[in-house]
Design a protein around this motif. Sequence first.
Motif, PDB file in Angstrom:
ATOM      1  N   SER A 170       0.811  -1.234   0.000  1.00 50.12           N
ATOM      2  CA  SER A 170       0.000   0.000   0.000  1.00 50.12           C
ATOM      3  C   SER A 170       0.837   1.273   0.000  1.00 50.12           C
ATOM      4  CB  SER A 170      -0.962  -0.003   1.194  1.00 50.12           C
ATOM      5  OG  SER A 170      -1.822  -1.112   1.153  1.00 50.12           O
ATOM      6  N   TYR A 174      -2.322   5.207   4.180  1.00 50.92           N
ATOM      7  CA  TYR A 174      -3.457   4.965   3.291  1.00 50.92           C
ATOM      8  C   TYR A 174      -4.179   3.683   3.692  1.00 50.92           C
ATOM      9  CZ  TYR A 174      -1.834   8.459  -0.155  1.00 50.92           C
ATOM     10  OH  TYR A 174      -1.471   9.612  -0.797  1.00 50.92           O
ATOM     11  N   PHE A 194      -8.026   3.302   4.876  1.00 48.98           N
ATOM     12  CA  PHE A 194      -8.957   2.827   3.847  1.00 48.98           C
ATOM     13  C   PHE A 194      -8.905   1.318   3.605  1.00 48.98           C
ATOM     14  CE2 PHE A 194      -8.014   7.292   2.722  1.00 48.98           C
ATOM     15  CZ  PHE A 194      -9.295   7.808   2.783  1.00 48.98           C
ATOM     16  N   LYS A 253     -10.258  -1.283   0.625  1.00 50.25           N
ATOM     17  CA  LYS A 253     -11.004  -0.506  -0.368  1.00 50.25           C
ATOM     18  C   LYS A 253     -10.077   0.289  -1.286  1.00 50.25           C
ATOM     19  CE  LYS A 253     -15.126  -1.663   1.141  1.00 50.25           C
ATOM     20  NZ  LYS A 253     -15.989  -2.574   0.338  1.00 50.25           N
ATOM     21  N   ILE A 254      -9.031   0.870  -0.724  1.00 46.05           N
ATOM     22  CA  ILE A 254      -8.123   1.645  -1.574  1.00 46.05           C
ATOM     23  C   ILE A 254      -7.326   0.730  -2.484  1.00 46.05           C
ATOM     24  CG2 ILE A 254      -6.308   1.754   0.206  1.00 46.05           C
ATOM     25  CD1 ILE A 254      -5.593   4.526  -0.931  1.00 46.05           C
ATOM     26  N   ASP A 293      -9.542  -0.140  -5.426  1.00 48.45           N
ATOM     27  CA  ASP A 293      -9.644   0.998  -6.348  1.00 48.45           C
ATOM     28  C   ASP A 293      -8.361   1.178  -7.160  1.00 48.45           C
ATOM     29  OD1 ASP A 293     -10.283   3.346  -7.651  1.00 48.45           O
ATOM     30  OD2 ASP A 293     -10.149   4.608  -5.874  1.00 48.45           O
ATOM     31  N   LEU A 343      -5.422   9.747  -6.065  1.00 45.43           N
ATOM     32  CA  LEU A 343      -4.843   9.708  -4.725  1.00 45.43           C
ATOM     33  C   LEU A 343      -4.974  11.061  -4.030  1.00 45.43           C
ATOM     34  CD1 LEU A 343      -1.649   7.590  -5.498  1.00 45.43           C
ATOM     35  CD2 LEU A 343      -3.543   6.901  -4.027  1.00 45.43           C
ATOM     36  N   VAL A 375      -9.098  11.923  -3.584  1.00 47.77           N
ATOM     37  CA  VAL A 375      -9.994  11.001  -2.892  1.00 47.77           C
ATOM     38  C   VAL A 375      -9.431  10.569  -1.543  1.00 47.77           C
ATOM     39  CG1 VAL A 375     -11.203   8.784  -3.035  1.00 47.77           C
ATOM     40  CG2 VAL A 375     -10.896  10.185  -5.098  1.00 47.77           C
ATOM     41  N   TYR A 376      -8.134  10.350  -1.464  1.00 51.53           N
ATOM     42  CA  TYR A 376      -7.565   9.693  -0.288  1.00 51.53           C
ATOM     43  C   TYR A 376      -6.621  10.557   0.551  1.00 51.53           C
ATOM     44  CZ  TYR A 376      -9.366   5.603  -2.729  1.00 51.53           C
ATOM     45  OH  TYR A 376     -10.193   4.704  -3.353  1.00 51.53           O
ATOM     46  N   VAL A 379      -5.721  11.153   4.916  1.00 46.43           N
ATOM     47  CA  VAL A 379      -4.415  10.685   5.409  1.00 46.43           C
ATOM     48  C   VAL A 379      -3.703  11.808   6.156  1.00 46.43           C
ATOM     49  CG1 VAL A 379      -2.110   9.963   4.672  1.00 46.43           C
ATOM     50  CG2 VAL A 379      -4.137   8.863   3.707  1.00 46.43           C
TER      51      VAL A 379
END
Length: 664
Positions: free
Chosen positions: A45, A104, A108, A111-112, A115, A384, A387-388, A392
């Motif tokens: 990740s 991350y 998440f 799920k991340i 995606d 990234l 959305v994420y 973070v």
Amino acid sequence: MIKKPVSHTAAVMLLALLLVSGCSSQPKTNSGVTLSIVHINDTHSQFDATPAKVKGPTGMPLYTYIGGHPRLLTKARQLQREATARGVASLFLHGGDAFKGSAYFEIFEQKINIDILNRMGIDAMALGNHEFDIGLDKLADFAENINFPLLAANVDNTAEPALAAVANLKAYQLFVLEGTELIAVKNITDTANKTAVAVFGLALENMRSMVPDTGQLVFAGEVSAAQATVDYLQAKGINHIIALTHLGYQRDINLAQQVNGIDVIVGGHSHSLLGNFSQWYLGQQAPYADNITNPDGLGVTCIVQAGQFAQAVGLAEVTFDNTGRLTQCQGENTLLASRDYFTLPLRSDNSRIAATEQLTVESYINRLQRTAITEENPELRQVLNQVYLPAVRQAYGEQISVTEQSISHVRLPGTDGSDQHGSVLAGHITDAMYYWLNMPAVRAKTGRQVDFALIGAGNIRANLEAGAIYEGHIRLEILPFDTPLSIVTLTGAELSELLLQVINATLPAGAHAGKFPYSSHLRYIAQEHASGQAVLQQLQWLDGERWQDIDPDTRYSLATTNYLANGNDGWQRLQQVQQQGTDRLDLIIEQQQLAIYPVKRVDAITDSSGQQAFVAHYQQAEGLPCKVAGNDCKVAAIAMIDYLKATPTLWQQARPATVTLLRR
């Protein structure tokens, strides 16, 4: 008819997973097939680039960033386009362990990964041990929703409710060659009269001893399951066979030496960056594309692996003769460099190289072997960022320290550019465990004085980079696991046996080194002999201000994580010490208060495949309530955070080494 597998367990597993068709037609064998295999593994990740350093044009280090999934995507697509332009079909394979290792993921979870990995065009992925870290239900969600298969030919999931109906977790994936493309097909019948390639997966046969939650899954032997799978595929006329494994480099070699018919092993687990990356302070490992002769003396298996943390991409070009036998395998790993270079590890704007030097440095970097300056894929970078990344950044919390130098972590001393003492960061973390457990408030509840602390290298997931240190760096990156701390008593002889058991398991070339022990208030010197085994030349503990030899008959109070205290990851001597009974205490934070869970004993439970799992039995509870809202089992991280707050000048002082590994 399927050839009878080597073992009963493998037979059960193969009947469940391989009988997808009763077809026995023999495809015609085509000649002169060449394939390009683009591969990654142990990405953990790491969606953003990771800090790194490189020897610059003047010989002085430059500090930069490498890898990340947007760069992986750019490079993988480039390599596949180049293959197509040469008239060569390609596959993009992942050697497992996409989970765990970054903020991350902590936020998440699966799920991340669903995606981001779905956007990358991956053709298949091996089932890694860290895919189990957040439970079988979330692993099932991942497997059901990725757009590529998750492969493990030696895993029988028929008795496990969470995974039994997950069709995308399977033994192998078939591809047929159409022009310059390899097209995924579902059944053996779809390969009739076509050139076919099979990719089958292998997971760790000893998964139960590494992963606390494997439910009712059955893990068959790697060698027997691999040979049975190859025999089955060859009986169906499929002679181009790739094993996608998450076993570690040394076990891949063992596999090639014991199994006939595997053409290529694309591996993971040992984080082996094959090739010479000394210029990047990452050391020199075994050559890329090692070729191993099979036990029949005729076949050859090519073995490749591509490091860790999305820092590099491997490319193996393989050629087969008209019988499907591998005739050539060559390629290399390419480290994915950026355009940002700094003269100081803080990587602040005032240490960025001057604009007048930029072209010189970039030209120099591009001339380095096995290195390519690679742009990030803009679409993936945007996903990234938008959305994420905001969540973070918010999760990192308050600043607790600062360091002007990176504090490195390596698994095995002498690797990745380290010296004989190995990880600097691991020593500080064990110091934090010792400090925290001996704080008066903690001792008042446990009634224990800890003599020394041990941790396995794999419990630590990242370096501590130069700059401001936030709580999130510790909880989300460096010590992201639920790691209750344990205090257990053992004799000096048992301690010595434990250390030798674990150290010797890490010494073979390419072995999984996550189990390697680092220490606080305990120092040892391990000397490797010509036999490949180590002996302890020194084993001492710090008694007040004096180092004293460990006495074999004296009982000592050891602190470690409860994962290791249970005997996981090769620390089984600790389980054996507690098999009949134990005075062990496990510590968690429960509703913001320290909670103590006494352990009665630790059992080793053997399943139908002969694999062991280790289970702690508590005196007054079924287990640790780590998943209950308001409870916090990241006690190792809490200890490190409190230690940094109490010792703000920690990084300004040299820490005397407590671990020394002398290689032959």
